[in-house]
Each structure stands twice: as C-alpha cells, then as structure tokens.
Design a protein around this motif. Sequence first.
Motif, PDB file in Angstrom:
ATOM      1  N   PRO A   1       0.818  -1.227   0.000  1.00 54.67           N
ATOM      2  CA  PRO A   1       0.000   0.000   0.000  1.00 54.67           C
ATOM      3  C   PRO A   1       0.849   1.273   0.000  1.00 54.67           C
ATOM      4  O   PRO A   1       0.486   2.256  -0.636  1.00 54.67           O
ATOM      5  N   TRP A   2       1.978   1.243   0.699  1.00 51.90           N
ATOM      6  CA  TRP A   2       2.839   2.429   0.737  1.00 51.90           C
ATOM      7  C   TRP A   2       3.490   2.669  -0.620  1.00 51.90           C
ATOM      8  O   TRP A   2       3.647   3.817  -1.039  1.00 51.90           O
ATOM      9  N   LEU A   3       3.847   1.589  -1.308  1.00 54.98           N
ATOM     10  CA  LEU A   3       4.401   1.718  -2.654  1.00 54.98           C
ATOM     11  C   LEU A   3       3.345   2.293  -3.599  1.00 54.98           C
ATOM     12  O   LEU A   3       3.632   3.189  -4.391  1.00 54.98           O
ATOM     13  N   ALA A   4       2.127   1.789  -3.522  1.00 54.17           N
ATOM     14  CA  ALA A   4       1.042   2.300  -4.358  1.00 54.17           C
ATOM     15  C   ALA A   4       0.795   3.782  -4.080  1.00 54.17           C
ATOM     16  O   ALA A   4       0.617   4.582  -5.005  1.00 54.17           O
ATOM     17  N   LEU A   5       0.806   4.160  -2.801  1.00 50.62           N
ATOM     18  CA  LEU A   5       0.609   5.566  -2.429  1.00 50.62           C
ATOM     19  C   LEU A   5       1.716   6.433  -3.021  1.00 50.62           C
ATOM     20  O   LEU A   5       1.453   7.511  -3.559  1.00 50.62           O
ATOM     21  N   ALA A   6       2.953   5.951  -2.937  1.00 53.63           N
ATOM     22  CA  ALA A   6       4.080   6.711  -3.487  1.00 53.63           C
ATOM     23  C   ALA A   6       3.968   6.847  -5.007  1.00 53.63           C
ATOM     24  O   ALA A   6       4.240   7.914  -5.559  1.00 53.63           O
ATOM     25  N   LEU A   7       3.564   5.782  -5.686  1.00 52.31           N
ATOM     26  CA  LEU A   7       3.427   5.835  -7.145  1.00 52.31           C
ATOM     27  C   LEU A   7       2.299   6.779  -7.570  1.00 52.31           C
ATOM     28  O   LEU A   7       2.455   7.567  -8.506  1.00 52.31           O
ATOM     29  N   ILE A   8       1.180   6.710  -6.884  1.00 53.59           N
ATOM     30  CA  ILE A   8       0.066   7.614  -7.200  1.00 53.59           C
ATOM     31  C   ILE A   8       0.475   9.060  -6.934  1.00 53.59           C
ATOM     32  O   ILE A   8       0.266   9.948  -7.761  1.00 53.59           O
ATOM     33  N   GLY A   9       1.080   9.294  -5.787  1.00 50.21           N
ATOM     34  CA  GLY A   9       1.536  10.644  -5.457  1.00 50.21           C
ATOM     35  C   GLY A   9       2.580  11.153  -6.441  1.00 50.21           C
ATOM     36  O   GLY A   9       2.546  12.314  -6.852  1.00 50.21           O
ATOM     37  N   GLY A  10       3.498  10.281  -6.838  1.00 51.49           N
ATOM     38  CA  GLY A  10       4.516  10.676  -7.806  1.00 51.49           C
ATOM     39  C   GLY A  10       3.922  11.041  -9.162  1.00 51.49           C
ATOM     40  O   GLY A  10       4.342  12.006  -9.798  1.00 51.49           O
ATOM     41  N   GLY A  11       2.943  10.262  -9.600  1.00 54.86           N
ATOM     42  CA  GLY A  11       2.289  10.566 -10.872  1.00 54.86           C
ATOM     43  C   GLY A  11       1.532  11.877 -10.832  1.00 54.86           C
ATOM     44  O   GLY A  11       1.600  12.682 -11.769  1.00 54.86           O
ATOM     45  N   LEU A  12       0.826  12.108  -9.741  1.00 53.31           N
ATOM     46  CA  LEU A  12       0.090  13.372  -9.599  1.00 53.31           C
ATOM     47  C   LEU A  12       1.051  14.556  -9.483  1.00 53.31           C
ATOM     48  O   LEU A  12       0.801  15.640 -10.047  1.00 53.31           O
ATOM     49  N   TRP A  13       2.162  14.380  -8.785  1.00 57.27           N
ATOM     50  CA  TRP A  13       3.163  15.449  -8.652  1.00 57.27           C
ATOM     51  C   TRP A  13       3.775  15.775 -10.011  1.00 57.27           C
ATOM     52  O   TRP A  13       3.959  16.932 -10.362  1.00 57.27           O
ATOM     53  N   ARG A  14       4.073  14.728 -10.806  1.00 57.31           N
ATOM     54  CA  ARG A  14       4.644  14.938 -12.143  1.00 57.31           C
ATOM     55  C   ARG A  14       3.659  15.720 -13.012  1.00 57.31           C
ATOM     56  O   ARG A  14       4.049  16.629 -13.744  1.00 57.31           O
ATOM     57  N   PHE A  15       2.383  15.342 -12.954  1.00 60.25           N
ATOM     58  CA  PHE A  15       1.366  16.069 -13.709  1.00 60.25           C
ATOM     59  C   PHE A  15       1.315  17.532 -13.273  1.00 60.25           C
ATOM     60  O   PHE A  15       1.270  18.442 -14.105  1.00 60.25           O
ATOM     61  N   TRP A  16       1.342  17.782 -11.980  1.00 61.61           N
ATOM     62  CA  TRP A  16       1.306  19.149 -11.446  1.00 61.61           C
ATOM     63  C   TRP A  16       2.505  19.956 -11.935  1.00 61.61           C
ATOM     64  O   TRP A  16       2.377  21.108 -12.319  1.00 61.61           O
ATOM     65  N   ARG A  17       3.689  19.330 -11.950  1.00 58.83           N
ATOM     66  CA  ARG A  17       4.903  20.027 -12.382  1.00 58.83           C
ATOM     67  C   ARG A  17       4.861  20.392 -13.864  1.00 58.83           C
ATOM     68  O   ARG A  17       5.496  21.351 -14.280  1.00 58.83           O
ATOM     69  N   GLN A  18       4.112  19.642 -14.678  1.00 60.44           N
ATOM     70  CA  GLN A  18       3.981  19.943 -16.102  1.00 60.44           C
ATOM     71  C   GLN A  18       3.105  21.166 -16.346  1.00 60.44           C
ATOM     72  O   GLN A  18       3.157  21.751 -17.421  1.00 60.44           O
ATOM     73  N   GLN A  19       2.307  21.533 -15.386  1.00 60.29           N
ATOM     74  CA  GLN A  19       1.336  22.610 -15.570  1.00 60.29           C
ATOM     75  C   GLN A  19       1.984  23.972 -15.336  1.00 60.29           C
ATOM     76  O   GLN A  19       1.635  24.697 -14.421  1.00 60.29           O
ATOM     77  N   THR A  20       2.935  24.318 -16.181  1.00 61.54           N
ATOM     78  CA  THR A  20       3.590  25.623 -16.085  1.00 61.54           C
ATOM     79  C   THR A  20       2.802  26.638 -16.918  1.00 61.54           C
ATOM     80  O   THR A  20       2.033  26.252 -17.793  1.00 61.54           O
ATOM     81  N   PRO A  21       2.980  27.944 -16.661  1.00 62.27           N
ATOM     82  CA  PRO A  21       2.234  28.944 -17.428  1.00 62.27           C
ATOM     83  C   PRO A  21       2.574  28.860 -18.917  1.00 62.27           C
ATOM     84  O   PRO A  21       3.737  28.897 -19.303  1.00 62.27           O
ATOM     85  N   ARG A  22       1.544  28.720 -19.735  1.00 63.64           N
ATOM     86  CA  ARG A  22       1.706  28.659 -21.189  1.00 63.64           C
ATOM     87  C   ARG A  22       0.374  28.948 -21.837  1.00 63.64           C
ATOM     88  O   ARG A  22      -0.630  29.100 -21.156  1.00 63.64           O
ATOM     89  N   GLU A  23       0.385  29.021 -23.145  1.00 64.05           N
ATOM     90  CA  GLU A  23      -0.844  29.246 -23.908  1.00 64.05           C
ATOM     91  C   GLU A  23      -0.959  28.190 -24.984  1.00 64.05           C
ATOM     92  O   GLU A  23       0.029  27.846 -25.638  1.00 64.05           O
ATOM     93  N   LEU A  24      -2.156  27.700 -25.173  1.00 61.81           N
ATOM     94  CA  LEU A  24      -2.463  26.832 -26.297  1.00 61.81           C
ATOM     95  C   LEU A  24      -3.132  27.726 -27.334  1.00 61.81           C
ATOM     96  O   LEU A  24      -4.131  28.384 -27.033  1.00 61.81           O
ATOM     97  N   ALA A  25      -2.547  27.791 -28.530  1.00 59.13           N
ATOM     98  CA  ALA A  25      -3.051  28.689 -29.563  1.00 59.13           C
ATOM     99  C   ALA A  25      -3.443  27.905 -30.809  1.00 59.13           C
ATOM    100  O   ALA A  25      -2.846  26.874 -31.128  1.00 59.13           O
ATOM    101  N   PHE A  26      -4.463  28.410 -31.479  1.00 61.77           N
ATOM    102  CA  PHE A  26      -4.896  27.864 -32.760  1.00 61.77           C
ATOM    103  C   PHE A  26      -4.818  29.010 -33.755  1.00 61.77           C
ATOM    104  O   PHE A  26      -5.389  30.075 -33.521  1.00 61.77           O
ATOM    105  N   ASP A  27      -4.099  28.825 -34.863  1.00 62.92           N
ATOM    106  CA  ASP A  27      -3.923  29.907 -35.836  1.00 62.92           C
ATOM    107  C   ASP A  27      -4.867  29.813 -37.033  1.00 62.92           C
ATOM    108  O   ASP A  27      -4.700  30.507 -38.019  1.00 62.92           O
TER     109      ASP A  27
END
Length: 156
Positions: free
Chosen positions: A52-78
């Motif tokens: 269970p602790w390994l699963a918790l660490a993996l879930i937390g790590g995945g969510l943290w990685r997703f959060w770190r990807q969310q840097t300020p940017r813009e999605l544009a369509f030309d």
Amino acid sequence: MRARSPPAFSHPAGRARWLASLLLALWLPALLATLAAALSGGARTGAWLGAPWLALALIGGGLWRFWRQQTPRELAFDGQGWLLREPGCPDQAVSRVQVALDGQRFLLLRLERAGAPPLWLCLRRGAGSAAAAAWHLLRCALYSPAPGSARSCARR
C-alpha cells in the motif's frame, strides 16, 4: 458547401488553485486506504505490508509529475494548426490535440509534439462573457475536423 475552420485564438493554461484541489482530492483516498491497510491486522505480513505504501508513493509521484507539467503557457490555434507558447521559448508546433476528458467547464488535453513526449494540459473556462466566447472558440477548434481532412459529414 465547404466547412469553415475556427478563427485564430489562444487560451491560457497552467497551475491553478482548483487543479491543486482536484489532485489532492484524488490523492487523499489513496492515503486513507493506505492508512486503513496499515492499521488493519490482516496486512501486517511480508510484501503486503509495503504494497500500500508503494502504491501511495506511485500515485503521489504521478500526480506530482502532472502538477509540475502545468507551467504557465498558452495553447493557440492559428486557423490551420495548434501551437504551444511558453514564456521565453519559441512557439512549438503541436501535431495532435486529443480531448481526454471533457467536463464542459474544464478540459484535459493530450498534446503531441515532434521530438517530445506527450504533454497533458488541463484548461478551465474563465469567468465573464469574453472568457465564455474564448472557451466556445476553443471547443469549436477541438471538435471541428482538421483543415483539409477527409472527414465526411453525417447523412441527412
């Protein structure tokens, strides 16, 4: 009749308080399940103690990685294709945008770029009439056929 493509626009993306709350709400049940498993008498032997602790660490790590990807940017369509704009970086062409989750007021998108791993973006509709119009343009561009595609219309 030829279909028109949506007009050019851009939409901001990045970290937000609502996204942090959502990610925490996803992680908390895993924490509670891990604590329940650790405190129960049946899971105190061998590998089951650490699982269970390994699963918790993996879930937390995945969510943290997703959060770190969310840097300020813009999605544009030309009007022809998608671009990803980041402060201090040249615009990046996006070869494909997929809607992974559509919550009407928020979208989880998967972006594919040449020579880069897929990027996940979470976008949310802003408040006010200008934000509603921009959100409408974004959704039109996401759900319209790509310019020049051979996607057929439904029969009448």
